[in-house]
Every structure is written in structure tokens, then in C-alpha cells.
Design an enzyme around this catalytic site. Structure first.
Site, PDB file in Angstrom:
ATOM      1  N   ASP A 137       0.870  -1.161   0.000  1.00  0.00           N
ATOM      2  CA  ASP A 137       0.000   0.000   0.000  1.00  0.00           C
ATOM      3  C   ASP A 137       0.917   1.223   0.000  1.00  0.00           C
ATOM      4  O   ASP A 137       2.115   1.128   0.285  1.00  0.00           O
ATOM      5  CB  ASP A 137      -0.925  -0.004   1.217  1.00  0.00           C
ATOM      6  CG  ASP A 137      -2.162   0.878   0.995  1.00  0.00           C
ATOM      7  OD1 ASP A 137      -2.133   1.763   0.107  1.00  0.00           O
ATOM      8  OD2 ASP A 137      -3.159   0.694   1.714  1.00  0.00           O
ATOM      9  N   TRP A 138       0.359   2.368  -0.328  1.00  0.00           N
ATOM     10  CA  TRP A 138       1.163   3.576  -0.526  1.00  0.00           C
ATOM     11  C   TRP A 138       1.721   4.072   0.831  1.00  0.00           C
ATOM     12  O   TRP A 138       1.003   4.659   1.622  1.00  0.00           O
ATOM     13  CB  TRP A 138       0.304   4.642  -1.204  1.00  0.00           C
ATOM     14  CG  TRP A 138       0.344   4.597  -2.708  1.00  0.00           C
ATOM     15  CD1 TRP A 138       0.613   5.653  -3.528  1.00  0.00           C
ATOM     16  CD2 TRP A 138       0.129   3.480  -3.582  1.00  0.00           C
ATOM     17  NE1 TRP A 138       0.588   5.249  -4.850  1.00  0.00           N
ATOM     18  CE2 TRP A 138       0.305   3.936  -4.912  1.00  0.00           C
ATOM     19  CE3 TRP A 138      -0.159   2.130  -3.386  1.00  0.00           C
ATOM     20  CZ2 TRP A 138       0.174   3.092  -6.024  1.00  0.00           C
ATOM     21  CZ3 TRP A 138      -0.286   1.295  -4.487  1.00  0.00           C
ATOM     22  CH2 TRP A 138      -0.118   1.783  -5.778  1.00  0.00           C
TER      23      TRP A 138
END
Ligand SMILES: *[C@@H]1O[C@H](CO)[C@@H](O)[C@H](O)[C@H]1NC(C)=O
Ligand SMILES: *[C@@H]1O[C@H](CO)[C@@H](O)[C@H](O)[C@H]1NC(C)=O
Ligand SMILES: *[C@@H]1O[C@H](CO)[C@@H](O)[C@H](O)[C@H]1NC(C)=O
Ligand SMILES: *[C@@H]1O[C@H](CO)[C@@H](O)[C@H](O)[C@H]1NC(C)=O
Ligand SMILES: *[C@@H]1O[C@H](CO)[C@@H](O)[C@H](O)[C@H]1NC(C)=O
Ligand SMILES: *[C@@H]1O[C@H](CO)[C@@H](O)[C@H](O)[C@H]1NC(C)=O
Ligand SMILES: *[C@@H]1O[C@H](CO)[C@@H](O)[C@H](O)[C@H]1NC(C)=O
Length: 919
Positions: free
Chosen positions: A317-318
Site C-alpha cells: 500500500d502507498w
């Protein structure tokens, strides 16, 4: 041994504590030479206190599992695997690194972009949100949210929506759509992102995610099933985000859960997504049993790539990437968006990954496996044929701008404004209408005729957002009708048809009368209009909502997760004010999940209640279709609506509970969430999971259960092949520095070293620290490995999907109009630790008045199994299994016990030849 001189241990991200090695928390051996892996003797989870009650304990650990399984092309991936290997064989080390590492936040045009391979004209991959349509652009469709499509209980619509979304991503030039979502699953009803996913039931979610993945990928883009795993709330998911809200702590929460709960609940829909061929999986911000989701060797290596046989690639995920070597060895394949923190210009991978391979910390087979997995997904969905270049820009909708947004470099045409919608708007209307759930309908108050003397419409939720449909960034407000909740799982509306607009059109077509009050607090006007509608025999339609979203946006003090289950903007008061004046009040709720309806649901003046979900751009048309009877409602609740908040038995952790250390989120309830919890506690909800009525009625009869012949369950056994290595590379660092004259885009992440001294090129303060110079035992080993018993193909042991029984029942439409019914099949597994019933199948049938349709469902070995943490496999217990068929989790008029379980051996795999059972 495991000591590697000059091992690059890429360490700290903001707030990451000392989580340097994968599972660092679980290997209490920092600086100690004797650091052997407890595998395989550790059962999962190894509770800190072996005598503690099993389940979910603060501080429990996730056992290590190495080496990281390499893909083998099984389960329909063979052709893609062969092409990917052929491609990767041609690559240099730097080019392989480019496939694995993003270019940094806002470095290129998509929300995530991998590096390019100019030598082979490979333009790099474009990754773009979201699970409801293409985010950050224009002329795209906003489909209904996951929770609404789930409420259709319609496999074809799951697929149709997936295909439509995939098709739009494809035509915008996207390679990887960041969706669908089955994590969060929906442990806590208030959790902010539940609506992005489908349902807290793993089987409904599993079928929905599989169909969505197939739809997206058939349209020619890679799906990214997310978020893996146990990401069940927004609070404390990221230290940096939470500290902005005033919390003082040092580590993202740990979701602590036991192995049985993992398998029977949270992992279940991921198994379905893997079986459906999802090309990628996104790992989470939080920890699972004390180890970060993106460097947890148990969840990535063992469960996902080992047991589930996942052939695609894992991306972060970012901002969920926290280490270099450790994450790579624990099974991570792609770093997104590539930089350590947004726009830091540094990366745990990029140059660090090049160095880690050069100095032997990461074996060549591991980077080859990363690159092969990425390219296999690419070939699997056919991106090599008919590639479409990116024609939009995620950072602005301006036509001209910078290609490298954060660097303000390369000005030019960046948004071609390609209209990719085709007829998807009509599809979205049907999907939303079919996902609308009728909860109450006294004396056939609905459908309306359109010829009511006066139609009075109430509520902010009926009308426009004064700022416009996209007026709040990422839908981060609750103004006007709730077409979409907030966060990265959104897209820009091309239009948002409000309920008021659609109802006005309806009334106008009959030259009727319609008035509205959309200010929820205009008490005088509300009372006056409701009273008049009552006196003339009209109808009052009250629109209310409840919103939530992703943790980076706070709306009305809700930090992503809802603070409570009440309706927003005085909704309950609005309903009370209208219903006190008018004895024909219809309530329509646009909500992200369960809400508190206890104050009004049984009010005699409230003649109808509808849950209209989070419907997307066609909101108004869809609700008008249902209100005026063009669509006979057939949706069913994908969650339970209880009377009181504590009845749900689970909640968000809103306050730090471990001092300033990592908050501990203990899933003490095990598999008992939503209806399983209500059933276990013996609490009656208001509207149970699976509930929903129609403008007609259905009766159930004639249950038949026919055993199918299935072979005995054989645990997967034997050895894998050795890890392949694809090509050679020089270990001379001088060959990996930036090419002469290379122009570096500022803040951009590259695979190159800035000088040939790898220690200084790594720029890593941990580099070479003795305490960090070890690697997890077995992590370098590319020799053949024992296969995992519960594995054997994508989704796990293929025999889990053997059909044991075919269940049929007759459903008769006893009313006067055609309608849709969703018969549901549940199984009682029978044990003291089992839920009373668990959903196992369903179908949506359209049945003419007076007609009878046959519902048919297949029940597999998996459907009758429990996870056994000791044998690490699925087993069928000796307890009597019961099959139920009905119209909701609590309306199960047909049932039959399956006798003769003598073939099942306790704790073993049994000889499940159901044809020999009593049927
Ligand atoms: C390598 O990773 C470390 C963090 O472990 C980071 O500080 C450093 O800047 C990275 N190096 C490069 C070249 O990005
Ligand atoms: C590992 O260390 C423990 C105590 O720290 C010791 O009992 C054990 O013998 C050691 N094992 C090896 C293989 O060195
Ligand atoms: C650990 O597991 C191995 C293989 O499963 C077994 O041979 C060995 O006896 C076990 N060791 C202990 C201490 O239980
Ligand atoms: C890696 O990708 C970048 C663009 O993202 C490109 O400039 C560079 O040339 C690529 N390097 C190699 C070795 O292909
Ligand atoms: C890359 O594209 C150029 C220009 O279209 C072409 O001349 C060249 O042959 C291509 N190279 C490869 C490896 O496909
Ligand atoms: C955060 O907590 C630590 C104690 O763990 C304390 O030293 C520090 O001052 C606190 N910071 C703030 C901003 O309250
Ligand atoms: C927009 O919504 C916010 C929060 O939901 C609210 O405080 C504000 O008053 C609303 N503004 C308008 C113009 O409706």
C-alpha cells in the site's frame, strides 16, 4: 550461515520503530548469533504465554517462514509464466529492479508507476485507483460501491461491474486497477472502508471478489485485490496520519488473530480472489500478529504464496513499505509508490535493491521471481496485445501540465479527456437498483404510482452538493446526496443524478405536484410540508445518510472510521419530525453500513424503509426505479442491522491501548462477527444479514440434497522445483552507476547507484551495522522446498473445491407481480466453537407471478471444513452438519441434517465420500 557481510538492511520509515528485519518483532535475537527460525515447530500463532487462552493476545507473534515461494506457473498461469520468464531472461539487473520499484509519489502520470525499460520499449506500468471506477480523471463512470453491488447477490452483476470498471481503466491506459477490496472485511461496523469491500461474510465477499477479478481481467487489465490482511480499521493504521490527529505513539496497530479465524474468516475471500487469478495483491499498513503486513513472512510467504499458491505479485500500500531486504525476503514484489515517504527521493528498493542483490543479501532467484511475477500478470491479462498508452494524469485534470508533476518537468499534453464510459451508466443504474434493499413495506405503501396528490421530499441527502458532485476532494464531505463515500476508493462523477431530480422527473411526467425541503434543520418548513402532504393523502419521502471513509480525511470529527452508528446531519431527528406529521412516511437510507434505526423503524407512520447503499452516479434513477416499481426490489442486506451498538460484539479501537507503543487490536471474537455474533449471543437484530423483501412474496419447499462422489482428501505433498535464475549479472558495482550524462528527474526513484562504493551509495545509516548483519534462516535457500499440505493450486488444495452435495429447493412466487428472490444456503458445522450457521451459497432468481423456480447450489469440501491449526490443514469434524435454505440468515424454513458421519475421522482428513452417506 545467515551472516552476510555487507548485507544491506534497509531500515526505518517514519515511526517504524526498530522493525528492521522481517518479523523482527517475532525473532528476539537482535545482535545475537543464535537466531534460528522456530519454523516448523511453532504452531501459529505462538502465543506469548503458551498457556494463554487461544485466540488473540496482545504481543503475540507471527512465526517466520522462509524462503519466499517462487512462482511455478500452476493453475492456468503456465503460458503467462513462460512468456514472463522469456522476457525476464533478457533483462539486466537494473531493468529487473525497475519492474519492482515505483518512481516515487507524483513522479509520473498515474497514482503509481513502475520504472521503464527503454531498451525493450517497455513503457512501465500504470497503477491507478479505484474499486468503483477510474480515479483522478474525467469522463469515467462511478459504479455503485462494493457494499451496494454485494447487496444484489447477483454473480452476473458482480462480473458486469468488474468488466465495466476494467474496460474503463484499460481505455485510460491503466495496466493495474487498484481494486477490488475484501480487506477490510467488516469486523467492526463503523470501520471507515468497509463500503469499498462487499460484506462481513467471507462467502458473499469471496464470490463477489472472484467475479469482480474475472471481470476486470477479462477486460484486459490486472486486478489488485486488497488490502491483505486484517486491515479492519482506520485509526492507528499509520503513525504519521494519526499523529496529525494528536495521537502520540510509535507503531501502526497490530491486528492479533488466531490461525482458525485467519483461515475461516479473513483469508477466505482472498483464497477466492487468488483462485480467480488476481494478478496482484496489496499488502497493508498495519501489523498482523506483530509484524508489518508488507514484511510478514507468515502472511506473504506461507499463507499467500505457499498455501494459496498465489502466482501474481504483492505490492505495498502507498507508504506501507518499511524495510528493504526484509520485505523482499518476506515475499514483497513491488514497492509503491516507490519512495520511503512521499517525495523523499529515497527508496527502500530502487538503488537499495540493486545493492542488496549485488552483495548477496537478496539471492538472484528472488529478484527474478519478483520480476517474473509482475510480467506474468501482464501477460495473463494480455497487456502485451493492444497496449493503450496512458491518456490522463492523476495529479491534475488540466489538459496541459507537467509529465513529472512533483518535479515540474516536461510540460505538455497530459489529459486527453478520453470518454471511456460506453453504456456503463445504464449498467450502473441497473446495478444500483438491484442492490437496493426493501426493509419494510406496510400495506403495500410501495411502489408509488407517480400519481400521488403531493410528493414531499425531505433531506439534504435528496439533493445536490452545493459545491458540486466533485466539490469535495476525494468526496471528503457529506454534502448533498451520498453517492459515494470518501477516500482513495473513489472516482470523479461525470454527473450525479440526485433522488430529487429523478423523483421530480417522475412526478412531472404525470403532471403531479412535488415540493421539497433539503435543509434538515428547517424545522418549520419541514413540519408544514409534512402536515400538508398528510392532509392531502400524499407521500413523504425522507432521505438520510451515514458516511465514512479512509483515514487521511476527517469529516465532522470522524477520522475515517465512524464515531458511532447514528444517521448523519440530524437524520433521525428529520425522520421524527416528518413522521410525527405524516402517516405515510417512507425512509430511504444511503449508508456505508449498519446504522441505528431503533428510534423509528417500528413507528406506525413509517410505512416503508429502504436501504439504498452507496449507489454511485445513477443514485436518483436507481431509487426512482424502485420507488415507482419499474424494478421490484430484490436486494438483500450484506450485513446485519442491530438494535444497539454493543449488540454487534465488535468495535473500532478508538483510543491507544498500549501506552505510546503499537496499539493492540485483539480479534478476541474469533470468527464471530456480524450475524455469527448475533446468533452466538442470542441477540435479535432488527434486520438480519441476508434480509430483504419484495413487492411480491415467495414460498420455499422441496429441499433436496444429493451427495456427489468425491475422492479422499490428500494433503499436498512432495517438493517444489528449485528456484530458477534467469540470466547472469556482473557483481561489479561500477557497472550500476548512473549512465554518463543521464538526466535525473528530481525526486524520481531510479535503480542506479550514485557511486560505485555500495555502502555510501546505499545512503543507509544501518548499512553494515553488526546487529543487523543477519538474514532470517532459510531465506536464501533456492533449493527444492517441501510443499504445503493445504496448498496445491491457486486458492489452496484443489480438492477443497470438490463438490460434496448438490442442494436444490423450489421457490414459488406467490404474489401478483414478477420479482427477484435470493435463496441462500447455510451450513451448520455443528461444533461448539462453530457459528450457528454460515452462508455457503446463493443465487438470484427472477420468478414470474405464480411460477416456481428451482434454486440449485453446490456445496464443496471446503464448505464443510474447519481449519485445524495443528495439522495446518482443513478437516471435517465429527459433528453433525446441517444444511439450511431460506431467504435470510434467520429465515431458514428448509433444513436437513446430514447423517452418517462415520466416515469422518476426528482431527484427520476423513474419507469423505459423501455418496456413501445417507443420501
Ligand atoms: C536506502 O534505504 C534507506 C532506508 O533504509 C534510506 O535511508 C536510503 O536513503 C535508501 N537509499 C537510497 C539510495 O534511496
Ligand atoms: C541458542 O541459544 C540458546 C540460549 O540462548 C542455547 O540454549 C542454544 O543451545 C543455542 N543453540 C545453538 C544452535 O547455538
Ligand atoms: C520439529 O519438527 C520436526 C519436523 O516436523 C521434527 O522432526 C522435530 O522433532 C520437531 N522438534 C521438536 C523439538 O518438536
Ligand atoms: C528505469 O526507469 C527509468 C524511468 O522510470 C528510466 O529512465 C531508466 O532508463 C530505466 N532504467 C533502465 C536500466 O532501464
Ligand atoms: C523499439 O521501438 C523502436 C521505434 O518504434 C523500434 O525501432 C525498435 O525496433 C523497438 N525495439 C524493440 C526491442 O522492440
Ligand atoms: C509522546 O510520548 C512520549 C513518552 O512515550 C513523551 O516523551 C513525549 O513527550 C510525547 N510527545 C508528545 C508530543 O506528547
Ligand atoms: C458540507 O458538509 C460539511 C460537513 O459534512 C458541513 O459542515 C458543511 O456545513 C456543509 N456545507 C454545505 C454548504 O452544505
Amino acid at each position: 550461515m545467515w551472516r552476510i557481510a555487507h548485507a544491506v538492511i534497509s531500515g526505518l520509515a517514519v515511526g517504524a520503530g526498530s522493525g528492521i528485519l522481517a518479523n523482527a518483532q517475532s525473532i528476539p535475537c537482535n545482535g545475537i548469533d543464535n537466531c534460528t527460525s522456530p519454523f516448523p515447530n511453532t504452531t501459529y500463532p505462538a502465543a506469548v504465554d503458551p498457556n494463554a487462552v487461544p485466540g488473540a493476545q496482545s504481543g503475540q507473534i507471527s512465526p517466520p517462514f522462509y524462503p519466499s515461494p517462487w512462482m511455478d506457473g500452476s493453475g492456468g498461469w503456465d503460458a503467462a509464466y513462460a512468456k514472463a520468464q522469456a522476457f525476464v531472461r533478457q533483462l539486466t539487473l537494473l531493468e529487473k529492479v525497475n519492474l519492482t520499484t515505483g518512481v516515487g509519489w507524483e513522479g509520473d502520470r498515474c497514482v503509481g508507476n513502475t520504472g521503464k525499460i527503454p531498451r525493450l520499449n517497455f513503457t512501465g506500468l500504470c497503477l491507478e485507483d479505484s474499486p468503483v471506477g477510474v480515479r483522478d480523471t474525467d469522463f469515467n463512470t462511478v459504479f455503485p460501491a462494493g457494499v451496494t453491488i454485494a447487496a444484489t447477490w447477483d454473480r452476473e452483476l458482480f462480473y458486469q461491474r468488474g468488466y465495466g470498471m476494467g474496460d474503463e481503466h484499460k481505455h485510460k491506459g491503466v495496466d493495474i486497477q487498484l481494486g477490488p477490496v475484501v480487506g477490510p472485511l467488516g469486523r467492526a461496523p463503523e470501520a471507515g472502508r468497509n463500503w469499498e469491500g462487499f460484506s462481513p461474510d467471507p462467502v458473499l465477499s469471496g464470490i463477489a471478489v472472484a467475479q469482480t477479478v474475472k471481470g476486470i481481467q477479462d477486460a484486459g487489465v490486472m486486478a489488485c485485490t486488497k488490502h491483505y490482511i486484517a486491515y479492519e480499521q482506520e485509526h492507528f493504521r499509520q503513525v504519521t496520519e494519526s499523529s496529525g490527529y494528536g495521537y502520540n505513539f510509535t507503531g501502526e496497530y497490530s491486528a492479533n488473530l488466531d490461525d482458525k479465524t485467519m483461515h475461516e474468516l479473513y483469508l477466505w475471500p482472498f483464497a477466492d480472489a487468488v483462485r480467480a487469478g488476481t494478478a496482484s495483491i496489496m499488502c497493508v499498513y498495519n501489523n498482523i500478529n506483530g509484524s508489518y503486513g508488507c514484511q510478514n513472512s507468515h502472511t506473504l510467504n506461507y499463507l499467500l504464496k505457499g498455501e494459496l499458491g498465489f502466482q501474481g505479485f504483492v505490492m505495498t500500500d502507498w507508504g506501507a513499505h518499511h524495510s528493504g531486504v526484509s520485505s523482499a525476503l518476506a515475499g514483497l514484489d513491488m514497492s509503491m509508490p516507490g519512495d520511503t515517504a512521499f517525495d523523499s527521493g529515497q527508496s527502500f528498493w530502487g538503488a537499495n535493491l540493486t545493492i542488496a542483490v549485488l552483495n548477496g543479501s537478496i539471492p538472484e532467484w528472488r529478484i527474478d521471481d519478483m520480476a517474473t511475477r509482475v510480467m506474468a500478470g501482464y501477460y495473463l491479462v494480455g497487456l502485451d496485445k493492444n497496449p493503450i498508452p496512458v491518456n490522463f494524469d492523476a495529479w491534475t485534470t488540466d489538459t496541459y501540465g507537467y509529465l513529472h508533476y512533483i518535479a515540474s518537468e516536461s510540460y505538455g499534453l497530459i489529459n486527453e479527456h478520453v470518454d471511456v464510459r460506453a453504456d456503463h451508466g445504464q449498467q450502473a443504474r441497473t446495478q444500483a437498483a438491484k442492490g437496493t434493499v426493501l426493509l419494510k413495506n406496510t400495506n403495500n405503501a410501495l411502489p408509488l404510482t407517480g400519481k400521488e396528490k403531493l410528493t414531499a421530499v425531505f433531506g439534504d441527502d435528496a439533493g445536490d452538493n452545493p459545491y458540486g458532485p466533485n466539490g469535495c476532494s476525494d468526496r471528503g464531505c457529506d454534502n448533498g446526496t451520498l453517492g459515494m463515500a470518501w477516500g482513495s476508493g473513489t472516482a470523479n462523477f461525470p454527473y450525479l443524478i440526485t433522488p430529487l431530480t429523478a423523483i421530480q422527473n417522475e412526478v412531472f411526467s404525470n403532471m403531479g405536484a412535488i415540493e421539497d425541503v433539503t435543509d434538515n434543520y428547517a424545522y418549520d418548513q419541514i413540519s408544514a410540508l409534512a402536515r400538508r402532504a398528510d392532509q392531502v393523502g400524499g407521500v413523504s419521502l425522507v432521505f438520510v445518510n451515514a458516511d465514512s471513509g479512509e483515514g487521511y480525511i476527517v469529516v465532522d470529527t470522524n477520522e475515517g472510521d465512524r464515531n458511532n452508528l447514528t444517521l448523519w446531519r440530524g437524520g433521525a431527528e428529520l425522520i421524527a419530525n416528518v413522521s410525527s406529521q405524516h402517516n405515510n412516511t417512507v425512509v430511504v437510507m444511503h449508508t456505508v453500513g449498519p446504522v441505528d434505526i431503533s428510534s423509528f423503524y417500528d413507528h406506525p407512520n413509517i410505512t416503508a424503509i429502504i436501504w439504498a447503499g452507496i449507489p454511485g452516479e445513477q443514485s436518483g434513477n436507481a431509487i426512482a426505479d424502485v420507488l415507482y416499481g419499474r424494478v421490484n426490489p430484490g436486494g438483500k442486506l450484506p450485513f446485519t442491522i442491530g438494535k444497539n451498538r454493543p449488540d454487534y460484539g465488535t468495535d473500532v479501537l478508538y483510543r491507544l491501548n498500549n501506552g505510546t507503543d503499537q496499539p493492540q487490536l485483539n480479534f478476541q471474537e474469533g470468527v464471530f462477527i456480524d450475524y455469527r455474533s448475533f446468533d452466538k449471543q442470542g441477540i435479535d437484530p432488527i434486520y438480519e444479514f441476508g434480509y430483504g423483501i419484495s413487492y411480491t412474496n415467495f414460498s420455499y419447499s422441496n429441499l433436496k440434497i444429493v451427495g456427489q462422489r468425491a475422492n479422499n482428501y490428500v494433503p499436498n505433498a512432495g517438493q517444489t522445483k528449485a528456484a530458477p535464475t534467469l540470466g547472469n549479472f556482473s557483481t561489479d558495482p561500477a557497472g550500476y552507476v548512473f549512465p554518463a550524462g543521464f538526466h535525473e528527474v528530481p525526486l524520481y526513484i531510479y535503480p542506479y547507484l550514485n557511486n560505485s562504493d555500495i555502502k555510501s551509495a546505499s545512503n543507509d545509516s544501518d548499512y553494515g551495522e553488526p546487529a543487523n548483519e543477519y538474514l532470517p534462516a532459510g531465506s536464501q535457500d533456492g533449493s527444492p522446498q517441501p510443499k504445503i499440505g493445504a496448498g496445491g493450486g491457486p486458492g489452496g488444495n484443489p480438492q477443497l473445491y470438490d463438490v460434496f452435495y448438490t442442494v436444490t429447493a423450489d421457490i414459488t412466487n406467490t404474489g401478483k407481480v414478477a420479482g427477484d428472490e435470493v435463496p441462500q444456503v447455510y451450513v451448520g458445522l455443528g461444533g461448539p466453537d462453530d457459528p450457528k450457521v454460515v452462508l455457503r451459497g446463493f443465487d438470484r432468481l427472477t420468478i414470474a407471478p405464480g411460477a416456481t423456480a428451482t434454486f440449485s447450489a453446490e456445496l464443496t469440501r471446503r464448505d464443510f471444513s474447519n481449519w485445524d491449526p495443528v495439522s495446518q490443514n482443513w478437516v471435517i469434524s465429527n459433528y453433525t452438519k446441517t444444511v439450511y435454505v431460506g431467504s435470510s440468515s434467520r429465515k431458514l424454513p428448509l433444513q436437513q441434517a446430514l447423517g452418517g458421519s462415520s466416515n469422518a475421522t476426528a482431527g484427520g482428513y476423513g474419507t469423505h465420500a459423501p455418496a456413501h452417506r445417507m443420501f
